[in-house]
Design a protein around this motif. Sequence first.
Motif: not given
Length: 342
Positions: A97-98, A133-135, A142-144, A164-167
């Motif tokens: 979670d970011i 890895m998923i953010v 998918t980040q990696l 990395l994610i605006s929403k």
Amino acid sequence: MFRFGEPTYLYLLLLLPFLAAFYLYSNYKRRKNIRRFGDPTLLAQLMPDVSKYRPDVKFWIIFVAIGLFSVLLARPQFGSKLETVKRKGVEVIIALDISNSMLAQDVQPSRLEKAKRLISRLVDELDNDKVGMIVFAGDAFTQLPITSDYISAKMFLESINPSLISKQGTAIGEAINLAARSFTPQEGVGRAIIVITDGENHEGGAVEAAKAAAEKGIQVSVLGVGMPDGAPILVEGTNDYRRDREGNVIVTRLNEAMCQEIAKEGKGIYVRVDNSNSAQRAINQEVNKMAKSDVESKVYTEFNEQFQAIAWVILLLLLAEILILDRKNPLFKNIHLFSNKK
């Protein structure tokens, strides 16, 4: 693939700034002492054979040679043969979670930084396993992709931040569904999804996604980051906190009940991440309990040493340092290329 056979020796490079600082300080003290004896220009005329620049050139040659010697000791290597090998392991995808609420500091140094450190240590504990890895925040991506390259995994981890994610939001269900689709098609491999979140602003569908993943043999565990009492969200680069439209400070709280429900339906475990290392130990034990099967990985099995070129450069630098005299060369003292004398 490039690697260092003995990367520990690269820590010697940390000595170089101190060496440079010591040399510059010594030069400063030397010039200061010279000024105490008289005018530097007059003293230079009294010592015509003393070179002003050669000692500096000699030092920086040695400086570069020491740096290259550290790299040489680390044994730089290039992979020359790529093979598919089978090892006993599992596949783990981490969904992190970011969202902005992960910037809260009820867990030090912040929820997000604590989670990243936990992931880094988890990757260090993996052996012959694959990790991806998923953010996610309001969206998930998918980040990696799943890999056995742990070095790349830690490099990608360092670049993760809320921008990395605006929403905004907490699309846990979407992250679990994406993770479930991201495993390799290989049969008989133990698979696990580790969701790391504070669970706030949960958008629905997470419990159903965890249940669907469990039906496919994928274990879903949840690490809840934060405290139920909550904390304000620090605005990055300031000493202020995020506020709602009415100007009230926003307090974000760990949604522990929802995290526990996701883990229950996902046939995994729930652990709260606090300021201790208990969550680290618990998730490591859970991964180690999983049935390990043959995991196919493409790895470099042969590496060619690349120290020869560096050794030649070091040798040439040392020869140059020896040939450069501290004093002006008497053979060229009468040559004045830029003199105005006729």
